[in-house]
Design a protein around this motif. Sequence first.
Motif, PDB file in Angstrom:
ATOM      1  N   ASP A   1       0.829  -1.210   0.000  1.00 17.96           N
ATOM      2  CA  ASP A   1       0.000   0.000   0.000  1.00 17.96           C
ATOM      3  C   ASP A   1       0.863   1.259   0.000  1.00 17.96           C
ATOM      4  O   ASP A   1       0.555   2.239  -0.678  1.00 17.96           O
ATOM      5  CB  ASP A   1      -0.939   0.026   1.206  1.00 17.96           C
ATOM      6  CG  ASP A   1      -2.042  -1.020   1.120  1.00 17.96           C
ATOM      7  OD1 ASP A   1      -2.215  -1.626   0.038  1.00 17.96           O
ATOM      8  OD2 ASP A   1      -2.719  -1.241   2.142  1.00 17.96           O
ATOM      9  N   LYS A   2       1.953   1.246   0.758  1.00 17.84           N
ATOM     10  CA  LYS A   2       2.851   2.404   0.789  1.00 17.84           C
ATOM     11  C   LYS A   2       3.539   2.595  -0.564  1.00 17.84           C
ATOM     12  O   LYS A   2       3.746   3.717  -1.005  1.00 17.84           O
ATOM     13  CB  LYS A   2       3.888   2.249   1.894  1.00 17.84           C
ATOM     14  CG  LYS A   2       3.372   2.666   3.248  1.00 17.84           C
ATOM     15  CD  LYS A   2       4.528   2.798   4.228  1.00 17.84           C
ATOM     16  CE  LYS A   2       4.107   3.292   5.572  1.00 17.84           C
ATOM     17  NZ  LYS A   2       3.079   2.594   6.269  1.00 17.84           N
ATOM     18  N   VAL A   3       3.889   1.492  -1.211  1.00 20.18           N
ATOM     19  CA  VAL A   3       4.489   1.585  -2.546  1.00 20.18           C
ATOM     20  C   VAL A   3       3.517   2.290  -3.488  1.00 20.18           C
ATOM     21  O   VAL A   3       3.903   3.188  -4.244  1.00 20.18           O
ATOM     22  CB  VAL A   3       4.877   0.189  -3.092  1.00 20.18           C
ATOM     23  CG1 VAL A   3       5.299   0.270  -4.552  1.00 20.18           C
ATOM     24  CG2 VAL A   3       5.991  -0.417  -2.252  1.00 20.18           C
ATOM     25  N   PHE A   4       2.242   1.908  -3.426  1.00 19.06           N
ATOM     26  CA  PHE A   4       1.235   2.548  -4.277  1.00 19.06           C
ATOM     27  C   PHE A   4       1.077   4.028  -3.934  1.00 19.06           C
ATOM     28  O   PHE A   4       0.972   4.872  -4.830  1.00 19.06           O
ATOM     29  CB  PHE A   4      -0.116   1.844  -4.145  1.00 19.06           C
ATOM     30  CG  PHE A   4      -0.136   0.450  -4.707  1.00 19.06           C
ATOM     31  CD1 PHE A   4       0.605   0.090  -5.822  1.00 19.06           C
ATOM     32  CD2 PHE A   4      -0.921  -0.524  -4.109  1.00 19.06           C
ATOM     33  CE1 PHE A   4       0.570  -1.197  -6.340  1.00 19.06           C
ATOM     34  CE2 PHE A   4      -0.971  -1.813  -4.622  1.00 19.06           C
ATOM     35  CZ  PHE A   4      -0.227  -2.153  -5.744  1.00 19.06           C
ATOM     36  N   GLN A   5       1.077   4.362  -2.659  1.00 21.11           N
ATOM     37  CA  GLN A   5       0.959   5.758  -2.237  1.00 21.11           C
ATOM     38  C   GLN A   5       2.144   6.583  -2.737  1.00 21.11           C
ATOM     39  O   GLN A   5       1.969   7.709  -3.207  1.00 21.11           O
ATOM     40  CB  GLN A   5       0.892   5.851  -0.710  1.00 21.11           C
ATOM     41  CG  GLN A   5      -0.398   5.353  -0.107  1.00 21.11           C
ATOM     42  CD  GLN A   5      -0.302   5.283   1.411  1.00 21.11           C
ATOM     43  OE1 GLN A   5      -0.109   4.208   1.962  1.00 21.11           O
ATOM     44  NE2 GLN A   5      -0.435   6.414   2.068  1.00 21.11           N
ATOM     45  N   ILE A   6       3.336   6.020  -2.625  1.00 17.95           N
ATOM     46  CA  ILE A   6       4.538   6.731  -3.068  1.00 17.95           C
ATOM     47  C   ILE A   6       4.518   6.904  -4.581  1.00 17.95           C
ATOM     48  O   ILE A   6       4.823   7.985  -5.094  1.00 17.95           O
ATOM     49  CB  ILE A   6       5.807   5.995  -2.592  1.00 17.95           C
ATOM     50  CG1 ILE A   6       5.929   6.117  -1.063  1.00 17.95           C
ATOM     51  CG2 ILE A   6       7.054   6.523  -3.290  1.00 17.95           C
ATOM     52  CD1 ILE A   6       6.957   5.189  -0.436  1.00 17.95           C
ATOM     53  N   ALA A   7       4.149   5.857  -5.303  1.00 15.98           N
ATOM     54  CA  ALA A   7       4.072   5.952  -6.767  1.00 15.98           C
ATOM     55  C   ALA A   7       3.062   7.024  -7.173  1.00 15.98           C
ATOM     56  O   ALA A   7       3.339   7.836  -8.068  1.00 15.98           O
ATOM     57  CB  ALA A   7       3.706   4.599  -7.367  1.00 15.98           C
ATOM     58  N   ASP A   8       1.906   7.045  -6.525  1.00 18.23           N
ATOM     59  CA  ASP A   8       0.903   8.066  -6.826  1.00 18.23           C
ATOM     60  C   ASP A   8       1.448   9.462  -6.557  1.00 18.23           C
ATOM     61  O   ASP A   8       1.237  10.388  -7.339  1.00 18.23           O
ATOM     62  CB  ASP A   8      -0.371   7.846  -6.001  1.00 18.23           C
ATOM     63  CG  ASP A   8      -1.226   6.690  -6.502  1.00 18.23           C
ATOM     64  OD1 ASP A   8      -0.958   6.173  -7.616  1.00 18.23           O
ATOM     65  OD2 ASP A   8      -2.160   6.309  -5.774  1.00 18.23           O
ATOM     66  N   ALA A   9       2.149   9.625  -5.441  1.00 17.28           N
ATOM     67  CA  ALA A   9       2.713  10.933  -5.091  1.00 17.28           C
ATOM     68  C   ALA A   9       3.745  11.394  -6.125  1.00 17.28           C
ATOM     69  O   ALA A   9       3.888  12.589  -6.374  1.00 17.28           O
ATOM     70  CB  ALA A   9       3.347  10.876  -3.703  1.00 17.28           C
ATOM     71  N   LEU A  10       4.441  10.436  -6.723  1.00 21.49           N
ATOM     72  CA  LEU A  10       5.444  10.752  -7.746  1.00 21.49           C
ATOM     73  C   LEU A  10       4.836  10.798  -9.155  1.00 21.49           C
ATOM     74  O   LEU A  10       5.531  11.114 -10.110  1.00 21.49           O
ATOM     75  CB  LEU A  10       6.569   9.716  -7.714  1.00 21.49           C
ATOM     76  CG  LEU A  10       7.474   9.739  -6.488  1.00 21.49           C
ATOM     77  CD1 LEU A  10       8.354   8.495  -6.460  1.00 21.49           C
ATOM     78  CD2 LEU A  10       8.337  11.006  -6.489  1.00 21.49           C
ATOM     79  N   SER A  11       3.559  10.437  -9.252  1.00 22.83           N
ATOM     80  CA  SER A  11       2.865  10.370 -10.553  1.00 22.83           C
ATOM     81  C   SER A  11       3.565   9.425 -11.519  1.00 22.83           C
ATOM     82  O   SER A  11       3.761   9.741 -12.697  1.00 22.83           O
ATOM     83  CB  SER A  11       2.734  11.770 -11.174  1.00 22.83           C
ATOM     84  OG  SER A  11       1.973  12.611 -10.345  1.00 22.83           O
ATOM     85  N   VAL A  12       3.965   8.268 -10.988  1.00 24.64           N
ATOM     86  CA  VAL A  12       4.593   7.236 -11.818  1.00 24.64           C
ATOM     87  C   VAL A  12       3.870   5.915 -11.579  1.00 24.64           C
ATOM     88  O   VAL A  12       3.283   5.712 -10.517  1.00 24.64           O
ATOM     89  CB  VAL A  12       6.106   7.060 -11.512  1.00 24.64           C
ATOM     90  CG1 VAL A  12       6.876   8.350 -11.763  1.00 24.64           C
ATOM     91  CG2 VAL A  12       6.332   6.568 -10.093  1.00 24.64           C
ATOM     92  N   PRO A  13       3.901   5.014 -12.565  1.00 21.75           N
ATOM     93  CA  PRO A  13       3.346   3.684 -12.310  1.00 21.75           C
ATOM     94  C   PRO A  13       4.186   2.980 -11.243  1.00 21.75           C
ATOM     95  O   PRO A  13       5.412   3.169 -11.191  1.00 21.75           O
ATOM     96  CB  PRO A  13       3.481   2.960 -13.652  1.00 21.75           C
ATOM     97  CG  PRO A  13       3.889   3.976 -14.651  1.00 21.75           C
ATOM     98  CD  PRO A  13       4.423   5.160 -13.909  1.00 21.75           C
ATOM     99  N   PRO A  14       3.574   2.174 -10.384  1.00 18.35           N
ATOM    100  CA  PRO A  14       4.345   1.486  -9.344  1.00 18.35           C
ATOM    101  C   PRO A  14       5.532   0.703  -9.891  1.00 18.35           C
ATOM    102  O   PRO A  14       6.584   0.642  -9.259  1.00 18.35           O
ATOM    103  CB  PRO A  14       3.314   0.562  -8.690  1.00 18.35           C
ATOM    104  CG  PRO A  14       2.009   1.246  -8.917  1.00 18.35           C
ATOM    105  CD  PRO A  14       2.130   1.905 -10.259  1.00 18.35           C
TER     106      PRO A  14
END
Length: 84
Positions: free
Chosen positions: A58-71
């Motif tokens: 879940d944190k990986v997804f949150q970080i990817a979203d924050a960076l606007s990149v695919p996980p």
Amino acid sequence: MPDPITPRLAELRRQFGLRLRELREGHGLTQERLGELAGVDRKTINRIENGMYSPHLDKVFQIADALSVPPKDLFEWDGVASRP
């Protein structure tokens, strides 16, 4: 007490952390700002970048979203995706 991690897992954590740092810096973000955008503590970002912490999915997804990149971008380094 948690099980010690294997050398391979330690290396994968290190590579993941370096990739996260590369993406974060490429977006001109501080650890604190990325943490704010991702909804995680700055210390958590620091520990991930230094290979000291393995984030939950879940944190990986949150970080990817924050960076606007695919996980998956977090798992690609040196132009090659992580493989066994």
